[in-house]
Design a protein around this motif. Structure first.
Motif, PDB file in Angstrom:
ATOM      1  N   PRO A 126      26.322 108.037  29.988  1.00  0.00           N
ATOM      2  CA  PRO A 126      26.432 106.643  30.068  1.00  0.00           C
ATOM      3  C   PRO A 126      25.265 106.185  28.503  1.00  0.00           C
ATOM      4  O   PRO A 126      24.082 107.533  29.027  1.00  0.00           O
ATOM      5  N   TRP A 127      24.582 104.965  28.311  1.00  0.00           N
ATOM      6  CA  TRP A 127      23.796 105.770  27.273  1.00  0.00           C
ATOM      7  C   TRP A 127      22.467 104.223  27.278  1.00  0.00           C
ATOM      8  O   TRP A 127      22.027 104.291  27.729  1.00  0.00           O
ATOM      9  N   ALA A 128      23.580 102.993  27.144  1.00  0.00           N
ATOM     10  CA  ALA A 128      23.284 102.037  27.405  1.00  0.00           C
ATOM     11  C   ALA A 128      23.892 100.601  27.732  1.00  0.00           C
ATOM     12  O   ALA A 128      24.979 100.465  28.029  1.00  0.00           O
ATOM     13  N   ASN A 129      23.430  99.005  27.999  1.00  0.00           N
ATOM     14  CA  ASN A 129      24.175  98.220  28.044  1.00  0.00           C
ATOM     15  C   ASN A 129      23.349  96.983  27.472  1.00  0.00           C
ATOM     16  O   ASN A 129      22.429  96.761  27.799  1.00  0.00           O
ATOM     17  N   TRP A 130      24.640  96.449  26.659  1.00  0.00           N
ATOM     18  CA  TRP A 130      24.068  94.982  25.996  1.00  0.00           C
ATOM     19  C   TRP A 130      25.006  93.787  25.776  1.00  0.00           C
ATOM     20  O   TRP A 130      26.243  94.278  25.839  1.00  0.00           O
ATOM     21  N   VAL A 131      24.431  92.701  26.020  1.00  0.00           N
ATOM     22  CA  VAL A 131      25.648  91.759  26.276  1.00  0.00           C
ATOM     23  C   VAL A 131      25.193  91.041  24.761  1.00  0.00           C
ATOM     24  O   VAL A 131      23.768  90.521  24.470  1.00  0.00           O
ATOM     25  N   THR A 132      26.755  89.953  23.985  1.00  0.00           N
ATOM     26  CA  THR A 132      26.234  89.643  22.880  1.00  0.00           C
ATOM     27  C   THR A 132      25.300  88.144  23.104  1.00  0.00           C
ATOM     28  O   THR A 132      25.151  87.534  24.321  1.00  0.00           O
ATOM     29  N   PRO A 133      24.273  87.786  22.186  1.00  0.00           N
ATOM     30  CA  PRO A 133      23.774  87.203  22.132  1.00  0.00           C
ATOM     31  C   PRO A 133      24.522  84.940  22.911  1.00  0.00           C
ATOM     32  O   PRO A 133      25.565  85.285  22.031  1.00  0.00           O
ATOM     33  N   GLU A 134      23.863  84.437  23.425  1.00  0.00           N
ATOM     34  CA  GLU A 134      24.669  83.579  23.928  1.00  0.00           C
ATOM     35  C   GLU A 134      25.067  82.644  22.672  1.00  0.00           C
ATOM     36  O   GLU A 134      25.868  81.449  22.967  1.00  0.00           O
ATOM     37  N   GLU A 135      23.772  82.788  21.882  1.00  0.00           N
ATOM     38  CA  GLU A 135      24.134  81.720  20.129  1.00  0.00           C
ATOM     39  C   GLU A 135      25.545  81.753  19.775  1.00  0.00           C
ATOM     40  O   GLU A 135      25.682  81.052  18.228  1.00  0.00           O
ATOM     41  N   GLU A 136      26.303  83.040  20.207  1.00  0.00           N
ATOM     42  CA  GLU A 136      27.612  83.412  19.561  1.00  0.00           C
ATOM     43  C   GLU A 136      28.131  82.618  19.754  1.00  0.00           C
ATOM     44  O   GLU A 136      28.761  82.373  20.579  1.00  0.00           O
ATOM     45  N   ARG A 137      29.327  81.966  18.705  1.00  0.00           N
ATOM     46  CA  ARG A 137      30.074  81.176  19.030  1.00  0.00           C
ATOM     47  C   ARG A 137      31.369  81.611  18.493  1.00  0.00           C
ATOM     48  O   ARG A 137      32.870  80.734  18.623  1.00  0.00           O
ATOM     49  N   THR A 138      31.558  83.117  18.567  1.00  0.00           N
ATOM     50  CA  THR A 138      32.527  83.280  19.026  1.00  0.00           C
ATOM     51  C   THR A 138      33.964  84.078  19.597  1.00  0.00           C
ATOM     52  O   THR A 138      34.584  83.562  20.099  1.00  0.00           O
ATOM     53  N   ARG A 139      32.979  84.734  19.811  1.00  0.00           N
ATOM     54  CA  ARG A 139      33.418  85.567  21.484  1.00  0.00           C
ATOM     55  C   ARG A 139      31.779  86.719  21.242  1.00  0.00           C
ATOM     56  O   ARG A 139      30.686  86.440  20.987  1.00  0.00           O
ATOM     57  N   ARG A 140      31.693  86.654  23.298  1.00  0.00           N
ATOM     58  CA  ARG A 140      30.703  87.312  23.744  1.00  0.00           C
ATOM     59  C   ARG A 140      30.958  88.660  24.248  1.00  0.00           C
ATOM     60  O   ARG A 140      32.339  88.781  25.713  1.00  0.00           O
ATOM     61  N   TYR A 141      30.632  90.232  23.817  1.00  0.00           N
ATOM     62  CA  TYR A 141      31.049  90.596  25.284  1.00  0.00           C
ATOM     63  C   TYR A 141      29.930  91.449  25.866  1.00  0.00           C
ATOM     64  O   TYR A 141      28.687  91.366  25.034  1.00  0.00           O
ATOM     65  N   ASP A 142      29.873  91.816  26.805  1.00  0.00           N
ATOM     66  CA  ASP A 142      29.480  92.708  27.651  1.00  0.00           C
ATOM     67  C   ASP A 142      29.601  94.133  27.768  1.00  0.00           C
ATOM     68  O   ASP A 142      30.265  94.959  27.951  1.00  0.00           O
ATOM     69  N   THR A 143      29.096  94.520  26.424  1.00  0.00           N
ATOM     70  CA  THR A 143      29.161  96.542  26.237  1.00  0.00           C
ATOM     71  C   THR A 143      28.142  97.305  26.939  1.00  0.00           C
ATOM     72  O   THR A 143      27.287  97.490  26.935  1.00  0.00           O
ATOM     73  N   TYR A 144      29.232  98.231  26.902  1.00  0.00           N
ATOM     74  CA  TYR A 144      28.293  99.479  27.783  1.00  0.00           C
ATOM     75  C   TYR A 144      28.595 100.563  26.994  1.00  0.00           C
ATOM     76  O   TYR A 144      29.501 101.225  26.437  1.00  0.00           O
ATOM     77  N   PHE A 145      27.409 101.031  26.576  1.00  0.00           N
ATOM     78  CA  PHE A 145      27.358 102.295  25.661  1.00  0.00           C
ATOM     79  C   PHE A 145      27.680 103.907  26.071  1.00  0.00           C
ATOM     80  O   PHE A 145      27.018 104.004  27.382  1.00  0.00           O
ATOM     81  N   PHE A 146      28.165 104.549  25.463  1.00  0.00           N
ATOM     82  CA  PHE A 146      28.792 105.741  25.813  1.00  0.00           C
ATOM     83  C   PHE A 146      28.154 106.331  24.348  1.00  0.00           C
ATOM     84  O   PHE A 146      27.755 106.317  23.353  1.00  0.00           O
ATOM     85  N   MET A 162      19.704  63.413  20.905  1.00  0.00           N
ATOM     86  CA  MET A 162      19.420  64.930  21.026  1.00  0.00           C
ATOM     87  C   MET A 162      20.569  65.411  21.810  1.00  0.00           C
ATOM     88  O   MET A 162      21.111  65.095  22.780  1.00  0.00           O
ATOM     89  N   THR A 163      21.665  66.153  21.029  1.00  0.00           N
ATOM     90  CA  THR A 163      22.919  67.098  21.188  1.00  0.00           C
ATOM     91  C   THR A 163      22.738  67.939  23.035  1.00  0.00           C
ATOM     92  O   THR A 163      21.435  68.396  22.622  1.00  0.00           O
ATOM     93  N   ASP A 164      23.568  67.833  23.594  1.00  0.00           N
ATOM     94  CA  ASP A 164      23.527  68.958  24.424  1.00  0.00           C
ATOM     95  C   ASP A 164      23.782  70.550  24.194  1.00  0.00           C
ATOM     96  O   ASP A 164      24.778  70.562  23.319  1.00  0.00           O
ATOM     97  N   LYS A 165      23.192  70.988  24.687  1.00  0.00           N
ATOM     98  CA  LYS A 165      23.759  72.770  24.035  1.00  0.00           C
ATOM     99  C   LYS A 165      24.792  73.426  24.358  1.00  0.00           C
ATOM    100  O   LYS A 165      24.888  72.784  25.734  1.00  0.00           O
ATOM    101  N   PRO A 166      25.789  74.019  24.012  1.00  0.00           N
ATOM    102  CA  PRO A 166      26.684  74.236  24.286  1.00  0.00           C
ATOM    103  C   PRO A 166      27.041  75.479  25.348  1.00  0.00           C
ATOM    104  O   PRO A 166      26.091  75.944  24.945  1.00  0.00           O
ATOM    105  N   GLU A 167      27.698  75.095  26.200  1.00  0.00           N
ATOM    106  CA  GLU A 167      27.442  75.707  26.960  1.00  0.00           C
ATOM    107  C   GLU A 167      28.398  77.838  26.881  1.00  0.00           C
ATOM    108  O   GLU A 167      28.747  77.772  25.386  1.00  0.00           O
ATOM    109  N   PRO A 168      27.368  78.123  26.822  1.00  0.00           N
ATOM    110  CA  PRO A 168      27.384  80.171  26.309  1.00  0.00           C
ATOM    111  C   PRO A 168      29.446  80.832  26.194  1.00  0.00           C
ATOM    112  O   PRO A 168      29.993  80.021  27.650  1.00  0.00           O
ATOM    113  N   LEU A 169      29.748  81.233  25.614  1.00  0.00           N
ATOM    114  CA  LEU A 169      30.789  81.369  25.736  1.00  0.00           C
ATOM    115  C   LEU A 169      30.824  82.727  27.023  1.00  0.00           C
ATOM    116  O   LEU A 169      30.151  83.641  26.836  1.00  0.00           O
ATOM    117  N   PRO A 170      32.495  82.695  27.452  1.00  0.00           N
ATOM    118  CA  PRO A 170      32.054  83.848  28.455  1.00  0.00           C
ATOM    119  C   PRO A 170      32.247  84.878  28.219  1.00  0.00           C
ATOM    120  O   PRO A 170      32.353  85.660  26.498  1.00  0.00           O
TER     121      PRO A 170
END
Length: 206
Positions: free
Chosen positions: A150-170, A1-9
């Protein structure tokens, strides 16, 4: 069993749903399609936006409308991040679509009617030889924070392996007289569409 990689910042980002009300079709939203070869979200339809730049922080930017404390309360974040996000939202919208949420410093109720006259500054913002605050100051403009909501706040899923964003929508209405062109290096198509048509296109895989 392989360890699950740490989510990108995650990196803070701002995105603006640019809308306009048309006599025939009602409310439309401006969407751009990212180049299919891009590492992150290639071929995806997106709103104008991007990551917070270091110069969006503590920028001493000329500002009119709800202050950072108001935005911080709406998004539930610290004031310095709220200020940076509003700056990033306005800057990225101008860079990617040519729409500028700004007005004359000597007329708080005025709004830029033709943002295309600042095309040289737009290019300089993209290559980072000019900061957004210096651009506004040099042209005698202020950021019109009151044109955004202001509208919403979405965070890129932890499974994404290229880059992740904590995105605030306007959300912001297209200022009268201005036009969105989608002329940028990240997209190959841009257009206004109804929200329903955009949802249907997504459902059909278009």
């Amino acid at each position: 069993m392989t360890d699950k990689p740490e989510p990108l910042p995650v990196r803070p980002a701002a995105t603006v749903m640019l809308i306009q009300d048309t006599p025939q079709g009602g409310v439309e939203v401006f969407l751009m399609r990212r180049h299919r070869g891009m590492e992150f979200a290639g071929g995806v339809m997106v709103f104008p936006g991007g990551g917070v730049d270091d110069r969006d922080r503590n920028s001493d930017i000329a500002w009119y409308g709800p202050g950072p404390d108001w935005w911080a309360g709406r998004f539930g974040i610290e004031e310095d991040l709220a200020e940076a996000l509003v700056c990033a939202a306005a800057r990225e919208t101008f860079e990617e679509s040519g729409v500028l949420f700004a007005g004359p410093a000597d007329d708080p109720d005025g709004i830029v009617a033709d943002a295309s006259i600042y095309h040289h500054a737009r290019a300089a913002l993209v290559d980072r030889s000019l900061s957004f605050s210096d651009f506004l100051r040099g042209e005698g403009l202020v950021l019109r924070a009151d044109l955004l909501r202001p509208w919403a706040n979405w965070v890129t899923p932890e499974e994404e392996r290229t880059r992740r964003y904590d995105t605030y929508f306007f959300v912001g209405a297209l200022p009268q007289g201005q036009r969105a062109d989608g002329q940028n290096t990240e997209s190959d198509h841009a257009a206004w569409t109804s929200p329903q048509a955009a949802i249907e296109d997504f459902a059909e895989g278009r």
